[in-house]
Enzyme design. Structure first.
Site, short mmCIF file in Angstrom:
data_model
loop_
_atom_site.label_atom_id
_atom_site.label_comp_id
_atom_site.label_asym_id
_atom_site.label_seq_id
_atom_site.Cartn_x
_atom_site.Cartn_y
_atom_site.Cartn_z
N HIS A 98 0.81 -1.23 0.00
CA HIS A 98 0.00 0.00 0.00
C HIS A 98 0.84 1.26 0.00
CE1 HIS A 98 -3.98 -1.69 1.81
NE2 HIS A 98 -3.98 -1.71 0.49
N HIS A 122 -9.77 9.38 0.25
CA HIS A 122 -8.88 8.23 0.05
C HIS A 122 -7.67 8.41 0.95
CE1 HIS A 122 -5.98 5.50 -2.03
NE2 HIS A 122 -7.08 4.76 -2.09
C1 LIG Z 1 -9.76 -4.16 -2.43
C2 LIG Z 1 -8.65 -3.59 -3.28
C3 LIG Z 1 -8.44 -4.36 -4.57
C4 LIG Z 1 -8.88 -2.13 -3.59
C5 LIG Z 1 -10.04 -1.70 -4.20
C6 LIG Z 1 -10.23 -0.34 -4.48
C7 LIG Z 1 -9.26 0.60 -4.15
C8 LIG Z 1 -8.06 0.18 -3.53
C9 LIG Z 1 -7.03 1.11 -3.18
O1 LIG Z 1 -7.20 2.43 -3.43
C10 LIG Z 1 -5.87 0.64 -2.60
C11 LIG Z 1 -4.78 1.58 -2.26
O2 LIG Z 1 -4.88 2.79 -2.55
O3 LIG Z 1 -3.76 1.16 -1.69
C12 LIG Z 1 -5.75 -0.71 -2.33
N1 LIG Z 1 -6.71 -1.60 -2.64
C13 LIG Z 1 -7.86 -1.19 -3.24
#
Ligand SMILES: CC(C)c1cccc2c(O)c(C(=O)O)cnc12
Length: 459
Positions: free
Chosen positions: A117, A346
């Protein structure tokens, strides 16, 4: 008040906290002036004459990313650090093959369900180096209609010779960044570790709070995840008496499985860390209000993007069903002061605000959502901390910014500056109204149309 408009002007006006939000298209200009930067601003020649860069992230749209660099920097060496395997890895590498300056580093993810992440930029210039720790994927949709955060380091000058001690900051930034990058055990990161060795990072005033996959025991137990935050709050946190009645605040865009009861992890191990004060973690957890900010279904429906904003807020019905206790802590996403009530979050942030929200004892901006995978879960009677994912954040304490006691806060852009902490959202928080439901991404939402007149019918 008209503010600075050039990237370096906005950057300078944001010092010394250097905590920015991303610019948002479709809101009044005044909300995109102070303490806001775009990816093109970060990569602008005004910030330095780039010679090489490294992008740590989860998702990359390679053609879009290349276009964010000024034309003259698009041929400079670029390392992309990701956590993809199999077909996703092959697809990303195929995208990169079109650019001879792009190399890849696949972060080892040897714990099941772990994710890379971490969102960080290393920017090497002809006269120094900069580090950016942020929350946006390297894809267009993350950068113009959401609320995202970033910390942009000062320009770190080059040292005459590499050193692990010279160029250290009062917060141990250089040592901790080297330890984090070292945790990848990746040969592709050796050059960037050397660059870190070669730069004077003594002007950094934030603490690194990272997570890396593994079972961390002994002294390493406090080097990552929520135990790292517990150690930092123990060493540099607020006085117990000052914050006795102050809430612990968590704000995030996804939630993991936290256990069948609040006592399983959230209101015991995790809250114990975040409620830690100077000198002790032994605080009466029952007396500490836990305030969690997570968008309601209607926040998403009426957002700038409409229901599709929920495509980046992956809270699954299967997880939500297992933990109804979580909903008792939930508060709406409100950001009237920053003009971002409709720019879905986000960003992920955690902190210790006063009940009025006018003061803040500490603040963390990070990639970490509210999950055990990100923060870690104790094992073997608390002798080791098991973490599944890579995460990275930076922690702000008032005293490292010459502020006595707590930060004063504002979410009103017109009063930003002078050591006042620019909050991304309105405090105090607003509880969910009766009938409000948390956003769930994998169920249909067909009662009311969204901003664009559409419904949400996931496959
Ligand atoms: C569930 C997973 C595949 C997922 C879906 C939608 C957005 C995501 C996201 O933004 C991240 C991130 O930013 O690290 C990480 N997984 C995300």
């Amino acid at each position: 008040a008209r503010g600075p408009v050039t990237p370096s002007g906005v950057y300078k006006a944001g010092q010394p906290l250097s905590f920015f939000l991303t610019k948002v298209h479709g809101i009044e200009n005044k909300y995109n002036r102070f303490c806001t930067m775009d990816v093109k601003d970060i990569l602008s020649p005004e910030m330095g004459n780039l010679t090489a860069s490294c992008q740590f992230n989860y998702m990359f749209e390679v053609p879009w990313l290349m276009k964010q660099y000024p034309q003259q920097f698009r041929s400079k060496p670029l390392l992309l650090v990701h956590g993809f395997k199999g077909a996703n890895k092959a697809s990303l590498e195929a995208d990169g093959a079109a650019y001879s300056n792009i190399r890849f580093c696949q972060a080892r993810l040897d714990m099941p369900y772990g994710t890379h992440h971490t969102k960080m930029m290393f920017l090497l210039y002809d006269n120094g180096m900069r580090v950016v720790v942020h929350t946006s994927n390297m894809m267009e949709h993350d950068w113009f209609q959401k609320t995202q955060g970033m910390w942009i380091s000062p320009l770190f000058p080059k040292l005459s010779k590499p050193s692990s001690t010279l160029g250290e900051s009062p917060t141990g930034f250089k040592r901790d960044l080297l330890e984090y990058v070292g945790a990848y055990q990746a040969y592709q990161l050796k050059d960037w570790k050397d660059h870190i060795f070669h730069h004077d990072m003594s002007s950094a005033r934030v603490f690194i709070v990272g997570s890396c996959p593994g079972r961390h025991a002994g002294d390493k137990k406090s080097h990552f995840g929520h135990m790292r935050l517990r150690r930092l709050l123990h060493d540099h946190g607020p006085e117990k008496e000052l914050v006795r009645t102050w809430p612990v605040l968590g704000q995030y865009s996804s939630v993991g499985t936290l256990g069948p009861a609040k006592e399983s992890w959230l209101c015991t191990e995790w809250l114990q860390s975040l409620a830690t004060v100077k000198g002790t973690s032994c605080v009466p957890l029952m007396t500490i209000p836990l305030q969690l900010i997570f968008p309601t279904k209607d926040d998403v429906r009426t957002s700038l993007e409409g229901y599709p904003a929920g495509g980046s807020i992956p809270y699954s019905i299967h997880v939500a069903r297992k933990q109804p206790y979580l909903h008792t802590f939930l508060h709406q996403w409100r950001s009237e002061g920053r003009g971002r009530s409709r720019a879905m979050p986000h960003i992920k942030t955690y902190g210790r605000p006063s009940p009025s929200g006018k003061e803040l004892a500490w603040f963390l901006v990070t990639s970490a959502n509210l999950s055990k995978a990100a923060w870690g879960a104790m094992e073997k009677k608390g002798s080791q901390l098991m973490i599944r994912s890579y995460e990275l954040g930076v922690l702000f304490f008032p005293k490292f910014f010459e502020v006595k006691g707590a930060f004063r806060t504002t979410s009103d852009v017109d009063s930003i500056g002078g050591g006042v902490f620019p909050l991304p959202y309105d405090l105090p928080v607003t509880r969910y109204s009766k009938g409000d439901k948390p956003w769930i991404w994998d169920i249909a939402h067909k009662e009311l149309p969204d901003t664009n007149g559409n419904m949400w019918c996931p496959p």
